[in-house]
Every structure is written in structure tokens, then in C-alpha cells.
Design an enzyme around this catalytic site. Structure first.
Site, short mmCIF file in Angstrom:
data_model
loop_
_atom_site.label_atom_id
_atom_site.label_comp_id
_atom_site.label_asym_id
_atom_site.label_seq_id
_atom_site.Cartn_x
_atom_site.Cartn_y
_atom_site.Cartn_z
N HIS A 1 -5.53 50.64 63.57
CA HIS A 1 -5.94 49.19 63.49
C HIS A 1 -7.55 48.99 63.37
CE1 HIS A 1 -2.20 47.62 64.17
NE2 HIS A 1 -1.96 48.54 65.30
N GLN B 1 4.31 57.85 68.55
CA GLN B 1 4.45 56.80 69.24
C GLN B 1 6.02 56.05 68.97
OE1 GLN B 1 0.42 54.80 67.62
NE2 GLN B 1 1.27 53.69 69.59
N GLU C 1 7.78 52.74 69.08
CA GLU C 1 7.41 51.33 69.37
C GLU C 1 8.18 50.53 68.47
OE1 GLU C 1 3.18 51.20 67.94
OE2 GLU C 1 3.37 52.73 66.55
N ASP D 1 4.56 46.29 70.49
CA ASP D 1 4.99 46.50 68.93
C ASP D 1 6.52 46.53 69.43
OD1 ASP D 1 3.09 46.24 67.04
OD2 ASP D 1 2.46 48.32 67.56
#
Length: 269
Positions: free
Chosen positions: A47, A149, A151, A177
Site C-alpha cells: 500500500h 497473510q 485475509e 481485509d
């Protein structure tokens, strides 16, 4: 830069490692965070704006200050993972791992044949001190730490298979998320979102892999540690800076008698 992975060793010693997000991608901010006591930072390439050259400079700054840097890559991309490892990242975080195949792809990208598919250019990369670390091939497995991850709601039934992949060291819960995949983005206070996160934790704890997370409102950091997390990523650089900016502005405005609402309304964007 030689030897075992710092993050793995810290967790093995019984520590729950705390980390700060570095979203701005600024080496000076990452360095300052380490000097301020954050001995582990997560540089967000997913991000944040940092590219590979900036990431290398963040790694240098963090290491020079005595810290450890986890690089969250933008995606499960073997080319990007290869290049991040070549510039010296020891720990990498791969977003949105939902099944065994994706976990295997991430693991393979971080390991040389025959265990993986990572391309070979060890003598010319920063990871080997530009060829001075001639033992890198023998030690790179133990030096590298791969975080998958979790998510997405679709990943939850597959956690056992994901954890079984050799080369995946930790499964890290991304609660926001994940909540978004059931229509509850930024609604972590809703019971359905917390139940999904709790189920994810339960399933990870049933495996032999380490577990990590980010802050979430239902639990304090102490409680997250007690729930079995080995890594907790909390504060965010830009959010800390913005909060300080706002507080300093409000304090000075109050002394000068300024109308902050009127000033905000007069701004042009």
C-alpha cells in the site's frame, strides 16, 4: 547480515515481537523508529509508495540502527520476491494467501532449486554482501522468514493446508481485509467480523506454524499475545505523524485564538 533470521530467533526465545508499519517508505522515518525503540519494522510495499531502490535504502537504515525489517511485498509475485531477497530482505510478508497452491508459490519463490524456483545471482546481490558471504547458499533457508497473510474468508477452510507448506514460517491474520470479504470492511466491532477472526486464530493454532496479527479493537496487545500471537504489528508511521500534527496545530491555534473550523472551510483542494 550473516546467520540466522533475527525474527525467528526472537520468537524462539519466547518473545512476542512488536512491530511498526512504515507506510511512507522513508529511510529516515524507519531509522528513527528503530532509534525510538521499535527494533522491528514492517515496510509496506503493498500500500505504500516504496519501490525496490527505496526498499534497499530502508533496509540499510534499519539495519544500521540495529533493527530488523520485514518487507510486505505488493503481491505473490515470484519476480518481486526474488528481487526483494536479492537486495537483502530477510523477512517477507506475502498478502492474500488463500490456498495451498498460493502458499507453495510464495515458498518456492524464496528458495533455490531443488526446493524452490528462485533464480540464482547470489554473488552479485546485496544479500551476500556482493559475493563476500560465500556461505549464503548453505544458510539462506534459515536466514529467510516467510509470512503468509490470511485475509480472505476463502482462506479459512484452507489454513491447515497452507500451514503444511514447507517454507511458510508464519500465518498472519489481516482482520480488516478479511471482514471486508463478508461485507464488514472497517466494522471490526461487529460480532460477525470478530467471530471470523477468532476462527482464523483457532485454526492457525491447530497447526505447527507461528501466528501473527495486526491491532484490532476487540483486544489489547497484551490479550493478543495471550491469544497466541508471536508477532503483532501495531502503530503506523503516517498515522502517528498526522496525530502529532493535529495535536500541535490545535494547541498553537488555541493559544492564538484561531478558529480551526473556519480555516478548514477556507482551504482549497
Amino acid at each position: 547480515m550473516k546467520g540466522r533470521n533475527w525474527l525467528r530467533d526472537q520468537i524462539a526465545s519466547g518473545r512476542c515481537v512488536r512491530a511498526i508499519w512504515i507506510d511512507l517508505g522513508l529511510p529516515a522515518i524507519a531509522e528513527a523508529a528503530v532509534w525510538a525503540g521499535w527494533d522491528c519494522v514492517v515496510l509496506d510495499n503493498e500500500h505504500g509508495p516504496a519501490g525496490l531502490e527505496t526498499t534497499m535504502n530502508v533496509l540499510r537504515a534499519v539495519e544500521a540502527a540495529g533493527g530488523h525489517c520485514i518487507v510486505r511485498v505488493p503481491w505473490n509475485d515470484p519476480v518481486y520476491l526474488k528481487r526483494v531477497l536479492e537486495i537483502g530482505a530477510k523477512s517477507v510478508m506475502v498478502p492474500m494467501i488463500c490456498n495451498k497452491e498460493q502458499a507453495q508459490a510464495a515458498s518456492d519463490a524464496c528458495r533455490y532449486p531443488p526446493k524452490g524456483t528462485r533464480g540464482y545471482a547470489a554473488p552479485v546481490g546485496r544479500a551476500t554482501q556482493y559475493g563476500m558471504n560465500t556461505g549464503y547458499l548453505e544458510t539462506h533457508d534459515e536466514e529467510t522468514f516467510v509470512i503468509a497473510q490470511i485475509e480472505h474468508k476463502d482462506a479459512v477452510p484452507n489454513i491447515g493446508e497452507i500451514a503444511a507448506v514447507d517454507g511458510i514460517d508464519m500465518l498472519l491474520l489481516g482482520p480488516n481485509d478479511m471482514a471486508g470479504t463478508v461485507g464488514l470492511l472497517e466494522q471490526l466491532d461487529k460480532p460477525e467480523a470478530e467471530a471470523l477472526a477468532a476462527e482464523t486464530e483457532k485454526r492457525i493454532l491447530e497447526t505447527d506454524k507461528l501466528m501473527g496479527t495486526v491491532s484490532r479493537p476487540a483486544w489489547s496487545h497484551k490479550e493478543l499475545k495471550e491469544r497466541g500471537h508471536n508477532l503483532i504489528v501495531g502503530a503506523v508511521d503516517i498515522l502517528l505523524i498526522m496525530e502529532t500534527f493535529k495535536q500541535a496545530n490545535a494547541a498553537m491555534a488555541a493559544q492564538l485564538g484561531d478558529d480551526l473550523e473556519a480555516q478548514e472551510a477556507s482551504k482549497t483542494y
